[in-house]
Design a protein around this motif. Structure first.
Motif, PDB file in Angstrom:
ATOM      1  N   GLY A   1      -7.408   5.212   0.924  1.00 45.58           N
ATOM      2  CA  GLY A   1      -7.120   6.618   0.636  1.00 45.58           C
ATOM      3  C   GLY A   1      -5.656   6.941   0.817  1.00 45.58           C
ATOM      4  O   GLY A   1      -4.798   6.051   0.868  1.00 45.58           O
ATOM      5  N   GLY A   2      -5.371   8.236   0.934  1.00 43.03           N
ATOM      6  CA  GLY A   2      -3.980   8.666   1.085  1.00 43.03           C
ATOM      7  C   GLY A   2      -3.861  10.164   0.898  1.00 43.03           C
ATOM      8  O   GLY A   2      -4.864  10.860   0.697  1.00 43.03           O
ATOM      9  N   SER A   3      -2.623  10.633   0.980  1.00 42.64           N
ATOM     10  CA  SER A   3      -2.355  12.067   0.826  1.00 42.64           C
ATOM     11  C   SER A   3      -1.268  12.269  -0.219  1.00 42.64           C
ATOM     12  O   SER A   3      -0.169  11.727  -0.078  1.00 42.64           O
ATOM     13  CB  SER A   3      -1.910  12.665   2.169  1.00 42.64           C
ATOM     14  OG  SER A   3      -1.503  14.010   1.984  1.00 42.64           O
ATOM     15  N   ILE A   4      -1.597  13.039  -1.251  1.00 41.04           N
ATOM     16  CA  ILE A   4      -0.611  13.385  -2.271  1.00 41.04           C
ATOM     17  C   ILE A   4      -0.257  14.862  -2.101  1.00 41.04           C
ATOM     18  O   ILE A   4      -1.151  15.706  -1.928  1.00 41.04           O
ATOM     19  CB  ILE A   4      -1.164  13.117  -3.685  1.00 41.04           C
ATOM     20  CG1 ILE A   4      -1.435  11.621  -3.844  1.00 41.04           C
ATOM     21  CG2 ILE A   4      -0.189  13.612  -4.759  1.00 41.04           C
ATOM     22  CD1 ILE A   4      -2.043  11.227  -5.175  1.00 41.04           C
ATOM     23  N   ILE A   5       1.024  15.130  -2.127  1.00 42.62           N
ATOM     24  CA  ILE A   5       1.511  16.506  -1.979  1.00 42.62           C
ATOM     25  C   ILE A   5       2.384  16.800  -3.192  1.00 42.62           C
ATOM     26  O   ILE A   5       3.390  16.120  -3.410  1.00 42.62           O
ATOM     27  CB  ILE A   5       2.359  16.660  -0.688  1.00 42.62           C
ATOM     28  CG1 ILE A   5       1.628  16.089   0.531  1.00 42.62           C
ATOM     29  CG2 ILE A   5       2.724  18.123  -0.473  1.00 42.62           C
ATOM     30  CD1 ILE A   5       2.564  15.801   1.720  1.00 42.62           C
TER      31      ILE A   5
ATOM     32  N   ARG B   1       0.838  -1.205   0.000  1.00 42.89           N
ATOM     33  CA  ARG B   1       0.000   0.000   0.000  1.00 42.89           C
ATOM     34  C   ARG B   1       0.871   1.252   0.000  1.00 42.89           C
ATOM     35  O   ARG B   1       2.098   1.172   0.174  1.00 42.89           O
ATOM     36  CB  ARG B   1      -0.929   0.015   1.206  1.00 42.89           C
ATOM     37  CG  ARG B   1      -0.258   0.144   2.541  1.00 42.89           C
ATOM     38  CD  ARG B   1      -1.328   0.309   3.623  1.00 42.89           C
ATOM     39  NE  ARG B   1      -0.842   1.190   4.681  1.00 42.89           N
ATOM     40  CZ  ARG B   1      -0.005   0.804   5.631  1.00 42.89           C
ATOM     41  NH1 ARG B   1       0.439  -0.435   5.660  1.00 42.89           N
ATOM     42  NH2 ARG B   1       0.386   1.664   6.557  1.00 42.89           N
ATOM     43  N   LEU B   2       0.216   2.395  -0.195  1.00 38.55           N
ATOM     44  CA  LEU B   2       0.903   3.684  -0.143  1.00 38.55           C
ATOM     45  C   LEU B   2      -0.022   4.689   0.539  1.00 38.55           C
ATOM     46  O   LEU B   2      -1.189   4.822   0.162  1.00 38.55           O
ATOM     47  CB  LEU B   2       1.225   4.158  -1.576  1.00 38.55           C
ATOM     48  CG  LEU B   2       1.934   5.502  -1.689  1.00 38.55           C
ATOM     49  CD1 LEU B   2       3.326   5.439  -1.080  1.00 38.55           C
ATOM     50  CD2 LEU B   2       2.023   5.942  -3.156  1.00 38.55           C
ATOM     51  N   ASP B   3       0.485   5.367   1.543  1.00 32.94           N
ATOM     52  CA  ASP B   3      -0.329   6.346   2.279  1.00 32.94           C
ATOM     53  C   ASP B   3      -0.027   7.783   1.880  1.00 32.94           C
ATOM     54  O   ASP B   3      -0.908   8.640   1.921  1.00 32.94           O
ATOM     55  CB  ASP B   3      -0.083   6.193   3.791  1.00 32.94           C
ATOM     56  CG  ASP B   3      -0.378   4.784   4.277  1.00 32.94           C
ATOM     57  OD1 ASP B   3      -1.513   4.314   4.056  1.00 32.94           O
ATOM     58  OD2 ASP B   3       0.531   4.147   4.847  1.00 32.94           O
ATOM     59  N   VAL B   4       1.231   8.045   1.558  1.00 30.31           N
ATOM     60  CA  VAL B   4       1.655   9.438   1.294  1.00 30.31           C
ATOM     61  C   VAL B   4       2.577   9.468   0.084  1.00 30.31           C
ATOM     62  O   VAL B   4       3.503   8.655  -0.014  1.00 30.31           O
ATOM     63  CB  VAL B   4       2.444  10.019   2.504  1.00 30.31           C
ATOM     64  CG1 VAL B   4       2.875  11.455   2.213  1.00 30.31           C
ATOM     65  CG2 VAL B   4       1.616   9.955   3.776  1.00 30.31           C
ATOM     66  N   LEU B   5       2.310  10.398  -0.820  1.00 34.70           N
ATOM     67  CA  LEU B   5       3.202  10.622  -1.967  1.00 34.70           C
ATOM     68  C   LEU B   5       3.541  12.111  -2.026  1.00 34.70           C
ATOM     69  O   LEU B   5       2.637  12.952  -2.039  1.00 34.70           O
ATOM     70  CB  LEU B   5       2.497  10.206  -3.266  1.00 34.70           C
ATOM     71  CG  LEU B   5       3.229  10.552  -4.569  1.00 34.70           C
ATOM     72  CD1 LEU B   5       4.585   9.853  -4.628  1.00 34.70           C
ATOM     73  CD2 LEU B   5       2.381  10.150  -5.776  1.00 34.70           C
ATOM     74  N   TYR B   6       4.818  12.425  -2.007  1.00 35.34           N
ATOM     75  CA  TYR B   6       5.268  13.828  -2.032  1.00 35.34           C
ATOM     76  C   TYR B   6       6.197  13.988  -3.224  1.00 35.34           C
ATOM     77  O   TYR B   6       7.280  13.379  -3.254  1.00 35.34           O
ATOM     78  CB  TYR B   6       5.985  14.127  -0.710  1.00 35.34           C
ATOM     79  CG  TYR B   6       6.440  15.557  -0.484  1.00 35.34           C
ATOM     80  CD1 TYR B   6       5.988  16.613  -1.255  1.00 35.34           C
ATOM     81  CD2 TYR B   6       7.325  15.847   0.556  1.00 35.34           C
ATOM     82  CE1 TYR B   6       6.407  17.925  -1.014  1.00 35.34           C
ATOM     83  CE2 TYR B   6       7.747  17.153   0.803  1.00 35.34           C
ATOM     84  CZ  TYR B   6       7.287  18.180   0.014  1.00 35.34           C
ATOM     85  OH  TYR B   6       7.710  19.470   0.251  1.00 35.34           O
ATOM     86  N   THR B   7       5.783  14.767  -4.214  1.00 34.23           N
ATOM     87  CA  THR B   7       6.594  14.928  -5.426  1.00 34.23           C
ATOM     88  C   THR B   7       7.450  16.196  -5.327  1.00 34.23           C
ATOM     89  O   THR B   7       6.929  17.301  -5.287  1.00 34.23           O
ATOM     90  CB  THR B   7       5.713  14.982  -6.699  1.00 34.23           C
ATOM     91  OG1 THR B   7       4.871  16.127  -6.658  1.00 34.23           O
ATOM     92  CG2 THR B   7       4.864  13.729  -6.838  1.00 34.23           C
ATOM     93  N   CYS B   8       8.749  15.981  -5.285  1.00 28.66           N
ATOM     94  CA  CYS B   8       9.694  17.108  -5.205  1.00 28.66           C
ATOM     95  C   CYS B   8      10.671  17.140  -6.382  1.00 28.66           C
ATOM     96  O   CYS B   8      11.332  18.158  -6.582  1.00 28.66           O
ATOM     97  CB  CYS B   8      10.514  17.031  -3.912  1.00 28.66           C
ATOM     98  SG  CYS B   8       9.566  17.331  -2.416  1.00 28.66           S
TER      99      CYS B   8
END
Ligand SMILES: NC(=O)c1ccc[n+]([C@@H]2O[C@H](COP(=O)([O-])OP(=O)(O)OC[C@H]3O[C@@H](n4cnc5c(N)ncnc54)[C@H](O)[C@@H]3O)[C@@H](O)[C@H]2O)c1
Length: 252
Positions: free
Chosen positions: A135-139, A80-87
């Motif tokens: 669900g999850g959080s994408i930033i 699974r994946l909870d958080v994705l932060y694209t930098c």
């Protein structure tokens, strides 16, 4: 207790600057962090420093096969994946220019990493989030240059960031029913490898400082608080928003 205890996160551009600062902080707060970057050496050093909580994934975000393989590895290990932060991004300072002087190759290289890369990362990240059904959080990382005249002279970079910010908002609308929140962070000028050519030039540096009402440029550490907030359940009612942490740059 950590603010991200038990969460599985992926950060792109994790071998330097803002992404690296977030990787350290996410791990410190209890997350397991997949670190994506194309710079293998810097990535290994960052992962080594973080320790067991880090999963280094040498990946080029412009290459769909490479991105898909990275998320497959996260799927295989964690399911699974909870958080994705694209930098991950580039800013081709010295080559980027106003459109009438802008080389199409500079436009393409900038948009390939900054917009196509965010699209591909989100594509495979969202799939993994949807699979878990939790669900999850994408930033995504925007920029004042995508909205204000602080991007003057950098038409490739500014337009790529405006694209990311538009993508962030429309993704928020379409993935809310899946419990996936999508927000953007808008940093001011942060002292990193990306901005080194600007910061190393005394005249440009003085102008940058003067452009931030708070009286200084930022550090990757300045960007940690907002990323932790958006990655954690503390922000569970926030989606489709852009959070400016820019020393007041956008006020001008
Ligand atoms: N530094 C600033 O002043 C500033 C201001 C506004 C927005 N931003 C945004 O913040 C984010 C982070 O920037 P930073 O200043 O930390 O930059 P940085 O250059 O320090 O780090 C960017 C990382 O992205 C990686 N990367 C580049 N292309 C890649 C690719 N194709 N595949 C995988 N990895 C790749 C690089 O290897 C590097 O480790 C970027 O999206 C940038 O546009 C930065």
């Amino acid at each position: 207790m950590g603010r991200l205890d038990g969460k599985i996160a992926v950060i792109t551009g994790a071998a330097s600057g803002i992404g690296q600062g977030a990787a350290r902080a996410f791990a410190r707060e209890g997350a397991t962090v997949g670190l994506i970057d194309r710079n293998a050496e810097a990535l290994a050093a960052t992962a080594g420093e973080i320790g067991d909580a880090a999963l280094p994934l040498v990946t080029d975000v412009t290459d769909e096969a490479s991105i898909a393989a990275a998320f497959d590895e996260v799927r295989r290990r964690h399911g699974r994946l909870d958080v994705l932060y694209t930098c991950a991004a580039v800013q081709l300072i010295g080559e980027d220019a106003p459109v009438h002087e802008l080389d199409i190759d500079v436009w393409q290289r900038t948009h390939d990493v900054n917009l196509r890369g965010v699209f591909l990362t989100c594509k495979h990240g969202v799939r993994l989030m949807m699979e878990s059904g939790e669900g999850g959080s994408i930033i995504n990382t925007g920029s004042p240059t995508g909205l204000t005249m602080s991007g003057a002279g950098w038409h490739a970079y500014s337009s790529s960031k405006a694209g990311v910010m538009a993508l962030t908002r429309i993704m928020a609308a379409d993935y809310a029913p899946y419990g996936i929140r999508v927000n953007g962070i808008v940093p001011g000028t942060i002292a990193t490898t990306l901005t080194k050519p600007l910061i190393d030039d005394p005249e440009t540096y003085a102008k940058l400082v003067a452009g931030h009402p708070i009286g200084r440029v930022g550090t990757p550490e300045d960007m940690v608080g907002i990323a932790l907030f958006l990655a954690s359940d503390e922000s569970k009612f926030a989606t489709g928003s852009h959070f400016f942490v820019d020393g007041g740059l956008s006020v001008r």
